[in-house]
Design a protein around this motif. Structure first.
Motif, PDB file in Angstrom:
ATOM      1  N   MET A  12       0.808  -1.217   0.000  1.00 42.78           N
ATOM      2  CA  MET A  12       0.000   0.000   0.000  1.00 42.78           C
ATOM      3  C   MET A  12       0.843   1.270   0.000  1.00 42.78           C
ATOM      4  O   MET A  12       0.321   2.361  -0.156  1.00 42.78           O
ATOM      5  CB  MET A  12      -0.959   0.011   1.201  1.00 42.78           C
ATOM      6  CG  MET A  12      -2.039  -1.033   1.049  1.00 42.78           C
ATOM      7  SD  MET A  12      -2.773  -0.990  -0.619  1.00 42.78           S
ATOM      8  CE  MET A  12      -4.265  -1.891  -0.373  1.00 42.78           C
ATOM      9  N   GLY A  13       2.134   1.131   0.235  1.00 44.97           N
ATOM     10  CA  GLY A  13       3.022   2.284   0.121  1.00 44.97           C
ATOM     11  C   GLY A  13       2.812   3.366   1.156  1.00 44.97           C
ATOM     12  O   GLY A  13       3.030   4.538   0.884  1.00 44.97           O
ATOM     13  N   ARG A  14       2.419   2.971   2.370  1.00 51.65           N
ATOM     14  CA  ARG A  14       2.166   3.993   3.400  1.00 51.65           C
ATOM     15  C   ARG A  14       3.422   4.801   3.726  1.00 51.65           C
ATOM     16  O   ARG A  14       3.353   5.986   3.981  1.00 51.65           O
ATOM     17  CB  ARG A  14       1.636   3.329   4.676  1.00 51.65           C
ATOM     18  CG  ARG A  14       0.144   3.111   4.609  1.00 51.65           C
ATOM     19  CD  ARG A  14      -0.385   2.401   5.825  1.00 51.65           C
ATOM     20  NE  ARG A  14      -1.313   1.350   5.429  1.00 51.65           N
ATOM     21  CZ  ARG A  14      -0.997   0.078   5.356  1.00 51.65           C
ATOM     22  NH1 ARG A  14       0.221  -0.325   5.666  1.00 51.65           N
ATOM     23  NH2 ARG A  14      -1.874  -0.810   4.973  1.00 51.65           N
ATOM     24  N   ASN A  21      -0.171   4.567  -5.034  1.00 50.95           N
ATOM     25  CA  ASN A  21       0.651   3.437  -4.624  1.00 50.95           C
ATOM     26  C   ASN A  21       2.058   3.575  -5.184  1.00 50.95           C
ATOM     27  O   ASN A  21       2.237   3.949  -6.335  1.00 50.95           O
ATOM     28  CB  ASN A  21       0.018   2.145  -5.140  1.00 50.95           C
ATOM     29  CG  ASN A  21      -0.557   1.350  -3.999  1.00 50.95           C
ATOM     30  OD1 ASN A  21      -0.166   1.556  -2.851  1.00 50.95           O
ATOM     31  ND2 ASN A  21      -1.457   0.457  -4.309  1.00 50.95           N
ATOM     32  N   LYS A  22       3.063   3.209  -4.374  1.00 53.73           N
ATOM     33  CA  LYS A  22       4.453   3.517  -4.761  1.00 53.73           C
ATOM     34  C   LYS A  22       4.847   2.866  -6.084  1.00 53.73           C
ATOM     35  O   LYS A  22       5.643   3.424  -6.829  1.00 53.73           O
ATOM     36  CB  LYS A  22       5.429   3.148  -3.643  1.00 53.73           C
ATOM     37  CG  LYS A  22       5.397   1.694  -3.225  1.00 53.73           C
ATOM     38  CD  LYS A  22       6.187   1.470  -1.945  1.00 53.73           C
ATOM     39  CE  LYS A  22       5.980   0.048  -1.445  1.00 53.73           C
ATOM     40  NZ  LYS A  22       6.562  -0.199  -0.131  1.00 53.73           N
ATOM     41  N   GLN A  23       4.277   1.702  -6.391  1.00 51.66           N
ATOM     42  CA  GLN A  23       4.681   1.049  -7.647  1.00 51.66           C
ATOM     43  C   GLN A  23       4.187   1.793  -8.888  1.00 51.66           C
ATOM     44  O   GLN A  23       4.636   1.532  -9.978  1.00 51.66           O
ATOM     45  CB  GLN A  23       4.243  -0.425  -7.694  1.00 51.66           C
ATOM     46  CG  GLN A  23       2.774  -0.691  -7.531  1.00 51.66           C
ATOM     47  CD  GLN A  23       2.421  -0.995  -6.078  1.00 51.66           C
ATOM     48  OE1 GLN A  23       3.113  -0.570  -5.161  1.00 51.66           O
ATOM     49  NE2 GLN A  23       1.349  -1.734  -5.863  1.00 51.66           N
ATOM     50  N   SER A  53      -1.191  -7.749  -7.425  1.00 48.71           N
ATOM     51  CA  SER A  53      -1.573  -6.356  -7.201  1.00 48.71           C
ATOM     52  C   SER A  53      -2.594  -6.276  -6.058  1.00 48.71           C
ATOM     53  O   SER A  53      -3.233  -7.284  -5.734  1.00 48.71           O
ATOM     54  CB  SER A  53      -2.173  -5.849  -8.529  1.00 48.71           C
ATOM     55  OG  SER A  53      -3.215  -4.964  -8.319  1.00 48.71           O
ATOM     56  N   PRO A  54      -2.788  -5.088  -5.454  1.00 51.28           N
ATOM     57  CA  PRO A  54      -3.893  -4.979  -4.497  1.00 51.28           C
ATOM     58  C   PRO A  54      -5.196  -5.362  -5.207  1.00 51.28           C
ATOM     59  O   PRO A  54      -5.364  -5.049  -6.395  1.00 51.28           O
ATOM     60  CB  PRO A  54      -3.900  -3.490  -4.119  1.00 51.28           C
ATOM     61  CG  PRO A  54      -2.518  -3.010  -4.410  1.00 51.28           C
ATOM     62  CD  PRO A  54      -2.051  -3.810  -5.598  1.00 51.28           C
ATOM     63  N   GLU A  57      -7.004  -2.949  -7.369  1.00 49.85           N
ATOM     64  CA  GLU A  57      -6.240  -2.303  -8.448  1.00 49.85           C
ATOM     65  C   GLU A  57      -5.867  -3.267  -9.561  1.00 49.85           C
ATOM     66  O   GLU A  57      -5.083  -2.926 -10.453  1.00 49.85           O
ATOM     67  CB  GLU A  57      -4.953  -1.677  -7.874  1.00 49.85           C
ATOM     68  CG  GLU A  57      -5.255  -0.483  -6.984  1.00 49.85           C
ATOM     69  CD  GLU A  57      -4.002   0.091  -6.325  1.00 49.85           C
ATOM     70  OE1 GLU A  57      -2.883  -0.357  -6.652  1.00 49.85           O
ATOM     71  OE2 GLU A  57      -4.160   0.969  -5.466  1.00 49.85           O
TER      72      GLU A  57
END
Ligand code: C5P
Length: 231
Positions: A12-14, A21-23, A53-54, A57
């Motif tokens: 999730m790239g918190r 999202n960071k990707q 992937s999430p 998404e």
């Protein structure tokens, strides 16, 4: 020998402090995940790519990454789980009996892995039962509990584990299922295989193969992009 690669990209790239999202953050005009996928899509040693992937998404990833950049080897984009280990396990379950042969696992947010190492990673995974790409630590490492230093492990024996990490697929699947059954949570795939009494080999990679996790990492990534090759 060709191999399958699983790309966990369901974080999730918190820590990035960004709403995206960071990707999917851009580096040189392309999402980070597209840089990473290009390494494997263009390798003659890779036959198939599975992107994880999430769940919400999956469609976005299929459309904006896989279709938009024409990654022909991506066989599927599937939903990940709560932690990285759950995401990788979902990928291995999706492969099912197709998990025969060597399976590499590579973080979606590591776009600087030197692709020239792919055949060596596959070869070592098949020969030695597992291969982890990493680099020797440069700093002294301390074990700290409650603010107190408990130990200083001998530095010459310490390496940082990166990805890819590659294994015979059936072994990796068994290691993941056993970890789940026993409630073991590891921070990489190799640790699950090590628990089965195996000793994967370490292959020296590159200090540039960073996991883009925080805003500082993005700055470093931009610097690496402007200086193309490893010095
Ligand atoms: O969380 P961390 O920064 O260690 O993530 C490493 C990789 O694992 C990233 O590419 C991230 O997208 C992925 N990941 C995942 N599923 C999760 C958490 C992380 O696929 N639940």
């Amino acid at each position: 020998m060709t191999a399958t690669v699983l790309i966990p990209a369901a974080g999730m790239g918190r820590r990035m402090g960004s709403s995206i999202n960071k990707q999917y953050l851009h580096l040189a005009g392309r999402p980070i995940l597209a840089h990473t996928l290009a390494l494997f899509d263009s390798s003659p040693h890779i036959s198939r790519i599975l992107v994880i992937s999430p769940a919400d998404e999956v469609d976005y990833c299929r459309r904006e990454i896989v279709a938009a950049f024409g990654f022909a080897k991506v066989a599927a984009v599937i939903a990940g789980g709560v932690e990285r280990q759950d995401s990788v396990r979902n990928g291995l379950r999706h492969l099912g009996d197709d998990a025969q042969g060597v399976v590499l696992v590579h973080d979606g947010v590591r776009p600087f892995f030197p692709a020239r190492l792919i055949p060596r990673v596959i070869e070592l995974a098949a020969e030695a039962g597992g291969c982890v790409v990493g680099v020797p630590v440069k700093d002294t490492v301390k074990e700290v509990v409650d603010g107190r230093i408990l130990a200083t492990p001998e530095r010459v024996r310490l390496w940082l584990a990166q990805t890819p990490q590659a294994f015979p697929g059936l072994l990796l699947r068994a290691a993941h299922e056993q970890a789940l059954a026993e409630g073991f949570r590891g921070t990489d795939d190799a640790s699950l295989v090590e628990r089965l009494g195996r000793a994967p080999v370490m292959l020296e990679g590159s200090y540039r193969n960073i996991k883009i996790t925080t805003p500082e990492d993005l700055l470093l990534a931009q610097a690496f992009l402007s200086a193309k090759e490893d010095p």
